[in-house]
Design a protein around this motif. Structure first.
Motif, PDB file in Angstrom:
ATOM      1  N   LEU A 224       0.814  -1.220   0.000  1.00 46.98           N
ATOM      2  CA  LEU A 224       0.000   0.000   0.000  1.00 46.98           C
ATOM      3  C   LEU A 224       0.847   1.269   0.000  1.00 46.98           C
ATOM      4  CD1 LEU A 224      -2.705  -1.008   2.641  1.00 46.98           C
ATOM      5  CD2 LEU A 224      -2.836  -1.208   0.152  1.00 46.98           C
ATOM      6  N   VAL A 225       2.116   1.146   0.369  1.00 49.02           N
ATOM      7  CA  VAL A 225       2.966   2.322   0.541  1.00 49.02           C
ATOM      8  C   VAL A 225       3.150   3.078  -0.767  1.00 49.02           C
ATOM      9  CG1 VAL A 225       5.271   3.123   1.185  1.00 49.02           C
ATOM     10  CG2 VAL A 225       4.140   1.339   2.531  1.00 49.02           C
ATOM     11  N   MET A 226       3.496   2.373  -1.826  1.00 53.35           N
ATOM     12  CA  MET A 226       3.740   3.024  -3.106  1.00 53.35           C
ATOM     13  C   MET A 226       2.442   3.535  -3.729  1.00 53.35           C
ATOM     14  SD  MET A 226       6.901   2.937  -3.090  1.00 53.35           S
ATOM     15  CE  MET A 226       7.148   3.752  -4.656  1.00 53.35           C
ATOM     16  N   LYS A 227       1.340   2.907  -3.373  1.00 58.58           N
ATOM     17  CA  LYS A 227       0.054   3.321  -3.948  1.00 58.58           C
ATOM     18  C   LYS A 227      -0.426   4.646  -3.359  1.00 58.58           C
ATOM     19  CE  LYS A 227      -1.547  -1.407  -4.847  1.00 58.58           C
ATOM     20  NZ  LYS A 227      -2.560  -2.441  -4.506  1.00 58.58           N
ATOM     21  N   SER A 228      -0.170   4.873  -2.083  1.00 55.76           N
ATOM     22  CA  SER A 228      -0.704   6.064  -1.424  1.00 55.76           C
ATOM     23  C   SER A 228       0.279   7.223  -1.372  1.00 55.76           C
ATOM     24  CB  SER A 228      -1.154   5.716  -0.002  1.00 55.76           C
ATOM     25  OG  SER A 228      -0.082   5.157   0.722  1.00 55.76           O
ATOM     26  N   GLY A 229       1.563   6.962  -1.653  1.00 51.64           N
ATOM     27  CA  GLY A 229       2.541   8.034  -1.652  1.00 51.64           C
ATOM     28  C   GLY A 229       3.043   8.352  -0.258  1.00 51.64           C
ATOM     29  N   PRO A 230       4.147   9.135  -0.146  1.00 50.86           N
ATOM     30  CA  PRO A 230       4.764   9.398   1.155  1.00 50.86           C
ATOM     31  C   PRO A 230       4.017  10.397   2.022  1.00 50.86           C
ATOM     32  CG  PRO A 230       5.919  10.561  -0.591  1.00 50.86           C
ATOM     33  CD  PRO A 230       4.894   9.705  -1.268  1.00 50.86           C
ATOM     34  N   TRP A 231       3.050  11.123   1.452  1.00 52.70           N
ATOM     35  CA  TRP A 231       2.350  12.142   2.240  1.00 52.70           C
ATOM     36  C   TRP A 231       1.293  11.551   3.172  1.00 52.70           C
ATOM     37  CZ3 TRP A 231       2.735  11.877  -3.038  1.00 52.70           C
ATOM     38  CH2 TRP A 231       1.669  11.272  -3.700  1.00 52.70           C
ATOM     39  N   LYS A 232       0.921  10.295   2.975  1.00 49.54           N
ATOM     40  CA  LYS A 232      -0.070   9.653   3.826  1.00 49.54           C
ATOM     41  C   LYS A 232       0.604   8.595   4.685  1.00 49.54           C
ATOM     42  CE  LYS A 232      -4.479   7.157   3.706  1.00 49.54           C
ATOM     43  NZ  LYS A 232      -5.531   6.567   2.856  1.00 49.54           N
ATOM     44  N   HIS A 233       0.418   8.696   6.003  1.00 52.26           N
ATOM     45  CA  HIS A 233       1.049   7.748   6.910  1.00 52.26           C
ATOM     46  C   HIS A 233       0.435   6.358   6.752  1.00 52.26           C
ATOM     47  CE1 HIS A 233       1.683   5.593  10.741  1.00 52.26           C
ATOM     48  NE2 HIS A 233       2.882   6.136  10.663  1.00 52.26           N
ATOM     49  N   LYS A 234       1.310   5.332   6.780  1.00 51.58           N
ATOM     50  CA  LYS A 234       0.855   3.950   6.657  1.00 51.58           C
ATOM     51  C   LYS A 234       1.415   3.098   7.792  1.00 51.58           C
ATOM     52  CE  LYS A 234       2.460   5.155   3.254  1.00 51.58           C
ATOM     53  NZ  LYS A 234       2.852   6.501   2.708  1.00 51.58           N
ATOM     54  N   ASP A 235       0.703   2.038   8.103  1.00 49.98           N
ATOM     55  CA  ASP A 235       1.187   1.027   9.037  1.00 49.98           C
ATOM     56  C   ASP A 235       1.469  -0.247   8.256  1.00 49.98           C
ATOM     57  OD1 ASP A 235       0.855   2.068  11.958  1.00 49.98           O
ATOM     58  OD2 ASP A 235      -0.995   2.663  10.936  1.00 49.98           O
ATOM     59  N   ILE A 236       2.688  -0.754   8.364  1.00 46.34           N
ATOM     60  CA  ILE A 236       3.036  -2.004   7.704  1.00 46.34           C
ATOM     61  C   ILE A 236       3.478  -3.005   8.774  1.00 46.34           C
ATOM     62  CG2 ILE A 236       3.633  -0.900   5.524  1.00 46.34           C
ATOM     63  CD1 ILE A 236       6.549  -1.081   6.254  1.00 46.34           C
ATOM     64  N   TYR A 237       3.406  -4.288   8.438  1.00 46.91           N
ATOM     65  CA  TYR A 237       3.571  -5.321   9.461  1.00 46.91           C
ATOM     66  C   TYR A 237       4.504  -6.431   8.990  1.00 46.91           C
ATOM     67  CZ  TYR A 237      -0.607  -3.005  11.241  1.00 46.91           C
ATOM     68  OH  TYR A 237      -1.509  -2.057  11.692  1.00 46.91           O
ATOM     69  N   LEU A 238       5.384  -6.819   9.898  1.00 49.91           N
ATOM     70  CA  LEU A 238       6.236  -7.991   9.711  1.00 49.91           C
ATOM     71  C   LEU A 238       6.044  -8.880  10.939  1.00 49.91           C
ATOM     72  CD1 LEU A 238       8.506  -9.796   8.653  1.00 49.91           C
ATOM     73  CD2 LEU A 238      10.161  -8.134   9.575  1.00 49.91           C
ATOM     74  N   LYS A 239       5.564 -10.089  10.695  1.00 49.66           N
ATOM     75  CA  LYS A 239       5.283 -11.010  11.800  1.00 49.66           C
ATOM     76  C   LYS A 239       6.045 -12.319  11.596  1.00 49.66           C
ATOM     77  CE  LYS A 239       1.483 -13.410  14.172  1.00 49.66           C
ATOM     78  NZ  LYS A 239       0.016 -13.635  14.211  1.00 49.66           N
ATOM     79  N   ILE A 240       6.796 -12.723  12.617  1.00 47.70           N
ATOM     80  CA  ILE A 240       7.409 -14.048  12.610  1.00 47.70           C
ATOM     81  C   ILE A 240       6.337 -15.018  13.096  1.00 47.70           C
ATOM     82  CG2 ILE A 240       9.298 -15.495  13.419  1.00 47.70           C
ATOM     83  CD1 ILE A 240      10.120 -13.080  11.675  1.00 47.70           C
ATOM     84  N   VAL A 241       5.817 -15.797  12.181  1.00 44.82           N
ATOM     85  CA  VAL A 241       4.664 -16.647  12.467  1.00 44.82           C
ATOM     86  C   VAL A 241       5.058 -17.886  13.258  1.00 44.82           C
ATOM     87  CG1 VAL A 241       2.835 -18.039  11.416  1.00 44.82           C
ATOM     88  CG2 VAL A 241       3.481 -15.835  10.399  1.00 44.82           C
ATOM     89  N   ASP A 242       6.086 -18.573  12.792  1.00 44.25           N
ATOM     90  CA  ASP A 242       6.459 -19.850  13.403  1.00 44.25           C
ATOM     91  C   ASP A 242       7.852 -20.236  12.916  1.00 44.25           C
ATOM     92  OD1 ASP A 242       6.252 -22.083  14.950  1.00 44.25           O
ATOM     93  OD2 ASP A 242       4.783 -23.120  13.710  1.00 44.25           O
ATOM     94  N   VAL A 243       8.411 -21.239  13.572  1.00 40.23           N
ATOM     95  CA  VAL A 243       9.693 -21.809  13.156  1.00 40.23           C
ATOM     96  C   VAL A 243       9.541 -23.316  13.078  1.00 40.23           C
ATOM     97  CG1 VAL A 243      12.127 -22.109  13.720  1.00 40.23           C
ATOM     98  CG2 VAL A 243      11.001 -19.927  14.221  1.00 40.23           C
ATOM     99  N   ILE A 244       9.889 -23.872  11.934  1.00 43.44           N
ATOM    100  CA  ILE A 244       9.911 -25.337  11.797  1.00 43.44           C
ATOM    101  C   ILE A 244      11.320 -25.791  12.165  1.00 43.44           C
ATOM    102  CG2 ILE A 244       9.577 -27.305  10.274  1.00 43.44           C
ATOM    103  CD1 ILE A 244       7.845 -25.578   8.485  1.00 43.44           C
ATOM    104  N   PRO A 245      11.481 -26.541  13.248  1.00 49.11           N
ATOM    105  CA  PRO A 245      12.829 -26.953  13.684  1.00 49.11           C
ATOM    106  C   PRO A 245      13.533 -27.802  12.633  1.00 49.11           C
ATOM    107  CG  PRO A 245      11.166 -27.399  15.366  1.00 49.11           C
ATOM    108  CD  PRO A 245      10.423 -27.063  14.117  1.00 49.11           C
ATOM    109  N   ALA A 246      14.849 -27.800  12.675  1.00 44.98           N
ATOM    110  CA  ALA A 246      15.648 -28.570  11.714  1.00 44.98           C
ATOM    111  C   ALA A 246      15.305 -30.056  11.770  1.00 44.98           C
ATOM    112  CB  ALA A 246      17.129 -28.356  12.002  1.00 44.98           C
TER     113      ALA A 246
END
Length: 272
Positions: A224-246
């Motif tokens: 959404l960041v590039m679509k709305s431009g830098p003048w509008k504040h955005k919230d973006i999310y990075l979530k570590i969902v899970d880890v599959i052990p070796a």
């Protein structure tokens, strides 16, 4: 952190100029100080970008990289933080405590925009995570040379044999404790309204060859960041969902891994 360091340097530089020129007696000097602080901040940013440009000049793109170059990797990570700052976004990070602490890993996630790798480099700069990326990204002026010198790997999606070479190289990075690796199993950015594109199962061969854990990440709203431009504040999310052990990775087929990762990412991606 880097943008705020430049802000502090901007204020200190402006303060030094004001003191040296004796501009601190009239009320309007406050306005001059604020303008100078902003100007000095911009100058510090330009000087940093100029430094990155000069460093990129000395990169020989023809040379094959077999190790992470931490100096260039830090430059790329700092540039990513600066880029996130200037997009006027708040990057929310969740699940960092799930990341393996004492072992290398393969990290995978959905791909919505160029801010996805920038988000990882901003929030997880201390894990030495090298990206497997499309060859076109290595032709971007300055950036292409910097990521190539860092150790990022290009993967030829049109040539299976060349792709296998990159997969083996990525597995060696992990197996030999040189760096962790991030790959987008979708193979390209998802420009559709669908939750996820079909996964390329070969991406998970990196983990099966390296016998390492798989960290599952989910990105939301970065497109959404590039679509709305830098003048509008955005919230973006990075979530570590899970880890599959070796240990589990060693008992699974790539299709099984792909199916599990697909479902977990899909369930943890916010509605588009």
């Amino acid at each position: 952190m880097l943008p705020y360091i430049f802000m502090i340097l901007g204020v200190l530089s402006a303060l030094a100029i004001m003191l040296l020129t004796g501009m601190y007696t009239a009320w309007y000097h406050i306005l001059i100080f604020l303008a100078l602080s902003l100007g000095c901040f911009v100058v510090w940013v330009i000087l940093f970008l100029l430094f990155v440009f000069i460093c990129s000049i000395f990169v020989d793109k023809r040379k094959e990289r077999t190790n992470i170059n931490r100096f260039y990797y830090r430059l790329v990570a700092m540039s990513a933080r600066l880029g996130i700052f200037f997009t006027n976004t708040t990057l929310h990070f969740e699940g960092g405590e799930k990341l393996p602490k004492d072992e290398r890993f393969l990290m995978v996630g959905n791909h919505l925009s160029n801010l996805d790798p920038m988000s990882v480099l901003t929030k997880i700069p201390d894990k030495d995570i090298l990206f497997v990326s499309k060859p076109e990204n290595f032709d971007i002026p300055v950036v292409g040379r910097a990521i190539q010198k860092s150790g990022f790997m290009a993967i030829d999606r049109e040539n299976v044999r060349n792709a296998i070479v990159t997969i083996n190289k990525a597995a060696d990075y992990i197996k030999n404790d040189k760096a962790s690796v991030f790959i987008f199993p979708e193979g390209t950015r998802n420009r559709t309204a669908k939750g996820l594109l079909e996964f390329k199962n070969g991406a998970f061969k990196i983990a099966t060859k390296a016998k390492c854990p798989i960290v599952i990440a989910a990105f939301s709203h970065t497109e959404l960041v590039m679509k709305s431009g830098p003048w509008k504040h955005k919230d973006i999310y990075l979530k570590i969902v899970d880890v599959i052990p070796a240990e589990r990775v060693a008992t699974m087929r790539t299709q099984e891994i792909s199916d599990e990762v697909y479902e977990k990412i899909l369930a943890n991606t916010l509605n588009r």
